[in-house]
Design a protein around this motif. Sequence first.
Motif, PDB file in Angstrom:
ATOM      1  N   LEU A  70       0.951  -1.181   0.083  1.00 15.09           N
ATOM      2  CA  LEU A  70      -0.025  -0.051  -0.101  1.00 15.09           C
ATOM      3  C   LEU A  70       0.867   1.198   0.079  1.00 15.09           C
ATOM      4  O   LEU A  70       0.477   2.065  -0.599  1.00 15.09           O
ATOM      5  N   ALA A  71       2.140   1.262   0.581  1.00 15.18           N
ATOM      6  CA  ALA A  71       2.998   2.357   0.713  1.00 15.18           C
ATOM      7  C   ALA A  71       3.734   2.618  -0.631  1.00 15.18           C
ATOM      8  O   ALA A  71       3.569   3.846  -0.915  1.00 15.18           O
ATOM      9  N   LEU A  72       3.751   1.464  -1.296  1.00 20.65           N
ATOM     10  CA  LEU A  72       4.221   1.732  -2.787  1.00 20.65           C
ATOM     11  C   LEU A  72       3.253   2.318  -3.534  1.00 20.65           C
ATOM     12  O   LEU A  72       3.646   3.312  -4.407  1.00 20.65           O
ATOM     13  N   ALA A  73       2.045   2.011  -3.633  1.00 23.78           N
ATOM     14  CA  ALA A  73       0.896   2.696  -4.422  1.00 23.78           C
ATOM     15  C   ALA A  73       0.773   4.275  -3.742  1.00 23.78           C
ATOM     16  O   ALA A  73       0.539   5.080  -4.420  1.00 23.78           O
ATOM     17  N   MET A  74       1.060   4.410  -2.406  1.00 22.28           N
ATOM     18  CA  MET A  74       0.830   5.805  -2.011  1.00 22.28           C
ATOM     19  C   MET A  74       2.153   6.596  -2.479  1.00 22.28           C
ATOM     20  O   MET A  74       1.950   7.709  -2.699  1.00 22.28           O
ATOM     21  N   THR A  75       3.309   5.996  -2.636  1.00 13.60           N
ATOM     22  CA  THR A  75       4.271   6.694  -3.313  1.00 13.60           C
ATOM     23  C   THR A  75       4.237   7.331  -4.582  1.00 13.60           C
ATOM     24  O   THR A  75       4.313   8.697  -5.150  1.00 13.60           O
ATOM     25  N   ALA A  76       3.423   6.341  -5.409  1.00 16.89           N
ATOM     26  CA  ALA A  76       3.320   6.935  -6.662  1.00 16.89           C
ATOM     27  C   ALA A  76       2.126   8.087  -6.626  1.00 16.89           C
ATOM     28  O   ALA A  76       2.029   8.938  -7.466  1.00 16.89           O
ATOM     29  N   PHE A  77       0.810   7.524  -5.827  1.00 17.40           N
ATOM     30  CA  PHE A  77      -0.130   8.943  -5.698  1.00 17.40           C
ATOM     31  C   PHE A  77       0.628  10.140  -5.234  1.00 17.40           C
ATOM     32  O   PHE A  77       0.438  11.158  -5.855  1.00 17.40           O
ATOM     33  N   PHE A  78       1.524  10.198  -4.108  1.00 19.68           N
ATOM     34  CA  PHE A  78       2.151  11.200  -3.780  1.00 19.68           C
ATOM     35  C   PHE A  78       3.123  11.753  -4.803  1.00 19.68           C
ATOM     36  O   PHE A  78       3.092  13.288  -4.761  1.00 19.68           O
ATOM     37  N   ALA A  79       3.597  11.202  -5.710  1.00 16.85           N
ATOM     38  CA  ALA A  79       4.688  11.621  -6.820  1.00 16.85           C
ATOM     39  C   ALA A  79       3.785  12.552  -7.842  1.00 16.85           C
ATOM     40  O   ALA A  79       4.262  13.410  -8.193  1.00 16.85           O
ATOM     41  N   VAL A  80       2.435  11.904  -8.055  1.00 20.94           N
ATOM     42  CA  VAL A  80       1.635  12.675  -8.921  1.00 20.94           C
ATOM     43  C   VAL A  80       1.354  14.046  -8.504  1.00 20.94           C
ATOM     44  O   VAL A  80       1.347  14.920  -8.848  1.00 20.94           O
ATOM     45  N   LEU A  81       0.937  13.667  -6.784  1.00 15.59           N
ATOM     46  CA  LEU A  81       0.382  15.374  -6.405  1.00 15.59           C
ATOM     47  C   LEU A  81       1.421  16.223  -6.161  1.00 15.59           C
ATOM     48  O   LEU A  81       1.599  17.542  -6.474  1.00 15.59           O
ATOM     49  N   LEU A  82       2.842  15.584  -5.846  1.00 18.54           N
ATOM     50  CA  LEU A  82       3.959  16.567  -6.038  1.00 18.54           C
ATOM     51  C   LEU A  82       4.185  17.243  -7.259  1.00 18.54           C
ATOM     52  O   LEU A  82       4.523  18.468  -7.255  1.00 18.54           O
ATOM     53  N   ALA A  83       3.917  16.433  -8.328  1.00 14.94           N
ATOM     54  CA  ALA A  83       4.387  17.046  -9.696  1.00 14.94           C
ATOM     55  C   ALA A  83       3.329  18.017  -9.803  1.00 14.94           C
ATOM     56  O   ALA A  83       3.590  19.189 -10.553  1.00 14.94           O
ATOM     57  N   ILE A  84       2.057  17.860  -9.595  1.00 15.19           N
ATOM     58  CA  ILE A  84       0.928  18.836  -9.804  1.00 15.19           C
ATOM     59  C   ILE A  84       1.440  20.155  -8.908  1.00 15.19           C
ATOM     60  O   ILE A  84       1.163  21.109  -9.338  1.00 15.19           O
ATOM     61  N   THR A  85       1.701  19.910  -7.502  1.00 15.79           N
ATOM     62  CA  THR A  85       1.981  20.825  -6.699  1.00 15.79           C
ATOM     63  C   THR A  85       3.183  21.915  -7.204  1.00 15.79           C
ATOM     64  O   THR A  85       3.142  23.227  -6.889  1.00 15.79           O
ATOM     65  N   GLN A  86       4.272  21.372  -7.994  1.00 17.32           N
ATOM     66  CA  GLN A  86       5.301  21.921  -8.551  1.00 17.32           C
ATOM     67  C   GLN A  86       4.836  23.015  -9.610  1.00 17.32           C
ATOM     68  O   GLN A  86       5.192  24.049  -9.710  1.00 17.32           O
ATOM     69  N   HIS A  87       3.794  22.193 -10.353  1.00 19.84           N
ATOM     70  CA  HIS A  87       3.079  23.288 -11.388  1.00 19.84           C
ATOM     71  C   HIS A  87       2.518  24.163 -10.644  1.00 19.84           C
ATOM     72  O   HIS A  87       2.363  25.397 -11.177  1.00 19.84           O
ATOM     73  N   LEU A  88       1.663  24.093  -9.740  1.00 25.73           N
ATOM     74  CA  LEU A  88       0.866  25.171  -8.899  1.00 25.73           C
ATOM     75  C   LEU A  88       1.709  26.269  -8.282  1.00 25.73           C
ATOM     76  O   LEU A  88       1.379  27.373  -7.949  1.00 25.73           O
ATOM     77  N   ALA A  89       2.956  25.778  -8.030  1.00 31.87           N
ATOM     78  CA  ALA A  89       3.802  26.957  -7.461  1.00 31.87           C
ATOM     79  C   ALA A  89       4.456  27.958  -8.251  1.00 31.87           C
ATOM     80  O   ALA A  89       4.980  28.956  -7.910  1.00 31.87           O
ATOM     81  N   THR A  90       4.189  27.581  -9.916  1.00 27.95           N
ATOM     82  CA  THR A  90       4.573  28.605 -10.736  1.00 27.95           C
ATOM     83  C   THR A  90       3.294  29.715 -10.993  1.00 27.95           C
ATOM     84  O   THR A  90       3.672  30.656 -11.706  1.00 27.95           O
ATOM     85  N   LEU A  91       2.305  29.273 -10.440  1.00 27.26           N
ATOM     86  CA  LEU A  91       1.237  30.250 -10.449  1.00 27.26           C
ATOM     87  C   LEU A  91       1.396  31.566 -10.060  1.00 27.26           C
ATOM     88  O   LEU A  91       2.326  31.845  -8.963  1.00 27.26           O
ATOM     89  N   SER A  92       0.647  32.448 -10.340  1.00 31.51           N
ATOM     90  CA  SER A  92       0.937  34.112  -9.703  1.00 31.51           C
ATOM     91  C   SER A  92       0.058  33.992  -8.382  1.00 31.51           C
ATOM     92  O   SER A  92      -0.732  32.807  -8.309  1.00 31.51           O
ATOM     93  N   TRP A  93       0.395  34.731  -7.296  1.00 33.05           N
ATOM     94  CA  TRP A  93       0.062  34.561  -6.211  1.00 33.05           C
ATOM     95  C   TRP A  93      -1.876  34.877  -6.013  1.00 33.05           C
ATOM     96  O   TRP A  93      -2.268  33.782  -5.203  1.00 33.05           O
ATOM     97  N   PRO A  94      -2.262  35.438  -6.825  1.00 33.81           N
ATOM     98  CA  PRO A  94      -3.715  35.314  -6.860  1.00 33.81           C
ATOM     99  C   PRO A  94      -4.530  34.197  -7.449  1.00 33.81           C
ATOM    100  O   PRO A  94      -5.333  33.592  -6.626  1.00 33.81           O
ATOM    101  N   TRP A  95      -3.644  33.433  -8.316  1.00 35.98           N
ATOM    102  CA  TRP A  95      -4.164  32.294  -9.002  1.00 35.98           C
ATOM    103  C   TRP A  95      -3.873  31.182  -7.871  1.00 35.98           C
ATOM    104  O   TRP A  95      -4.779  30.327  -7.922  1.00 35.98           O
ATOM    105  N   ALA A  96      -2.607  31.128  -7.443  1.00 32.74           N
ATOM    106  CA  ALA A  96      -2.587  30.177  -6.414  1.00 32.74           C
ATOM    107  C   ALA A  96      -3.232  30.060  -5.108  1.00 32.74           C
ATOM    108  O   ALA A  96      -3.811  28.978  -4.664  1.00 32.74           O
TER     109      ALA A  96
END
Length: 164
Positions: A70-96
Amino acid sequence: MKSLAQQMSFYQRYHRSARNRLTHFFGVPMIILAVMQALALLPLGPSGLNVAHVTVLVLLTYYFLLDVPLALAMTAFFAVLLAITQHLATLSWPWALSVFGVLFVGGWIVQLVGHHFEGRKPALLDNVFQIFIAPMFLMAEVFFHFGYKPGLQRRVQELAAQSA
């Protein structure tokens, strides 16, 4: 430390309705992503690491202590969320801030609607630690749906029935 089955049985007692569990498949990831987005804004030096990375690492370490597959599956899940988070970090402050608000508030609203269907308050009101079990519980539900980990599923159901 309580076993995964013990922790999941507590959580399951608050999530017996299929409609409630379905809302959590949307609400929990929304909230996690919002929190990760906020934590990603806190850098840990020039390395590019941030508090979101460390938080995920600590949480995954705990999950690996509970159940490796289950932790391996959660690792994949969190990897996807971290990738999305990296994209969200590039948004302007109001959009973020808007994205954070929609995800965080929306995620809680979706979950509260689910608990309305359930007719029971959220588990975290009786045990705040359940907030960390929720993602693992949902991943286990996916495993159970596809016939994986039937022994864990039986044990969770037995323990939940004993405490009902």
